[in-house]
Design a protein around this motif. Structure first.
Motif, PDB file in Angstrom:
ATOM      1  N   UNK A  85       0.834  -1.207   0.000  1.00 34.75           N
ATOM      2  CA  UNK A  85       0.000   0.000   0.000  1.00 34.75           C
ATOM      3  C   UNK A  85       0.868   1.256   0.000  1.00 34.75           C
ATOM      4  N   UNK A  86       1.887   1.276   0.837  1.00 34.33           N
ATOM      5  CA  UNK A  86       2.809   2.413   0.894  1.00 34.33           C
ATOM      6  C   UNK A  86       3.462   2.638  -0.465  1.00 34.33           C
ATOM      7  N   UNK A  87       3.893   1.580  -1.111  1.00 34.93           N
ATOM      8  CA  UNK A  87       4.560   1.706  -2.404  1.00 34.93           C
ATOM      9  C   UNK A  87       3.591   2.161  -3.495  1.00 34.93           C
ATOM     10  N   UNK A  88       2.329   1.726  -3.420  1.00 36.65           N
ATOM     11  CA  UNK A  88       1.333   2.204  -4.387  1.00 36.65           C
ATOM     12  C   UNK A  88       1.145   3.706  -4.279  1.00 36.65           C
ATOM     13  N   UNK A  89       1.017   4.182  -3.046  1.00 37.66           N
ATOM     14  CA  UNK A  89       0.812   5.610  -2.807  1.00 37.66           C
ATOM     15  C   UNK A  89       2.048   6.396  -3.239  1.00 37.66           C
ATOM     16  N   UNK A  90       3.209   5.869  -2.895  1.00 33.41           N
ATOM     17  CA  UNK A  90       4.479   6.523  -3.233  1.00 33.41           C
ATOM     18  C   UNK A  90       4.696   6.586  -4.746  1.00 33.41           C
ATOM     19  N   UNK A  91       4.118   5.642  -5.461  1.00 32.66           N
ATOM     20  CA  UNK A  91       4.325   5.540  -6.901  1.00 32.66           C
ATOM     21  C   UNK A  91       3.137   6.122  -7.665  1.00 32.66           C
ATOM     22  N   UNK A  92       2.849   7.381  -7.434  1.00 30.55           N
ATOM     23  CA  UNK A  92       1.797   8.044  -8.191  1.00 30.55           C
ATOM     24  C   UNK A  92       0.402   7.862  -7.646  1.00 30.55           C
ATOM     25  N   UNK A  93       0.287   7.441  -6.386  1.00 28.09           N
ATOM     26  CA  UNK A  93      -1.017   7.261  -5.757  1.00 28.09           C
ATOM     27  C   UNK A  93      -1.919   6.331  -6.559  1.00 28.09           C
ATOM     28  N   UNK A  94      -1.352   5.198  -6.989  1.00 30.46           N
ATOM     29  CA  UNK A  94      -2.120   4.208  -7.748  1.00 30.46           C
ATOM     30  C   UNK A  94      -3.212   3.594  -6.883  1.00 30.46           C
ATOM     31  N   UNK A  95      -4.355   3.363  -7.482  1.00 27.97           N
ATOM     32  CA  UNK A  95      -5.415   2.632  -6.777  1.00 27.97           C
ATOM     33  C   UNK A  95      -5.122   1.140  -6.871  1.00 27.97           C
ATOM     34  N   UNK A  96      -5.802   0.374  -6.048  1.00 27.73           N
ATOM     35  CA  UNK A  96      -5.665  -1.078  -6.130  1.00 27.73           C
ATOM     36  C   UNK A  96      -6.057  -1.564  -7.520  1.00 27.73           C
ATOM     37  N   UNK A  97      -7.116  -0.994  -8.085  1.00 30.23           N
ATOM     38  CA  UNK A  97      -7.582  -1.408  -9.406  1.00 30.23           C
ATOM     39  C   UNK A  97      -6.559  -1.087 -10.484  1.00 30.23           C
ATOM     40  N   UNK A  98      -5.952   0.093 -10.412  1.00 33.86           N
ATOM     41  CA  UNK A  98      -4.949   0.469 -11.421  1.00 33.86           C
ATOM     42  C   UNK A  98      -3.758  -0.486 -11.387  1.00 33.86           C
ATOM     43  N   UNK A  99      -3.291  -0.827 -10.188  1.00 31.85           N
ATOM     44  CA  UNK A  99      -2.179  -1.778 -10.090  1.00 31.85           C
ATOM     45  C   UNK A  99      -2.610  -3.153 -10.570  1.00 31.85           C
ATOM     46  N   UNK A 100      -3.801  -3.566 -10.189  1.00 24.17           N
ATOM     47  CA  UNK A 100      -4.313  -4.874 -10.620  1.00 24.17           C
ATOM     48  C   UNK A 100      -4.365  -4.960 -12.148  1.00 24.17           C
ATOM     49  N   UNK A 101      -4.838  -3.897 -12.790  1.00 27.56           N
ATOM     50  CA  UNK A 101      -4.899  -3.878 -14.256  1.00 27.56           C
ATOM     51  C   UNK A 101      -3.505  -4.001 -14.866  1.00 27.56           C
TER      52      UNK A 101
END
Length: 67
Positions: free
Chosen positions: A7-23
């Motif tokens: 979660x921290x890395x998602x936010x740090x990397x452009x505030x990606x949502x769970x769905x955006x990373x999943x895609x």
């Protein structure tokens, strides 16, 4: 036990949502959520895809408890 900073890395990397990373890594949003909450341990392949998409080393995201 495997822990993560996903979660921290998602936010740090452009505030990606769970769905955006999943895609980006071809899995479901629920899988990303389950990894973040520690209910699911990803395969090596999925962990590598996640790290690559977050421009991070694998051990920046995933680590063993106590390390």
């Amino acid at each position: 036990m495997l822990k993560n900073r996903l979660k921290l890395m998602r936010v740090k990397n452009g505030d990606l949502t769970q769905q955006e990373l999943a895609d980006r890594v071809a899995c479901s949003r629920q899988t990303i959520h389950s990894i973040e909450t520690g209910k699911f341990v990803p395969s090596v392949e999925l962990a590598l895809k996640i790290a690559k998409n977050l421009n991070a080393q694998l051990d920046e995201i995933f680590y063993l408890e106590g390390e």
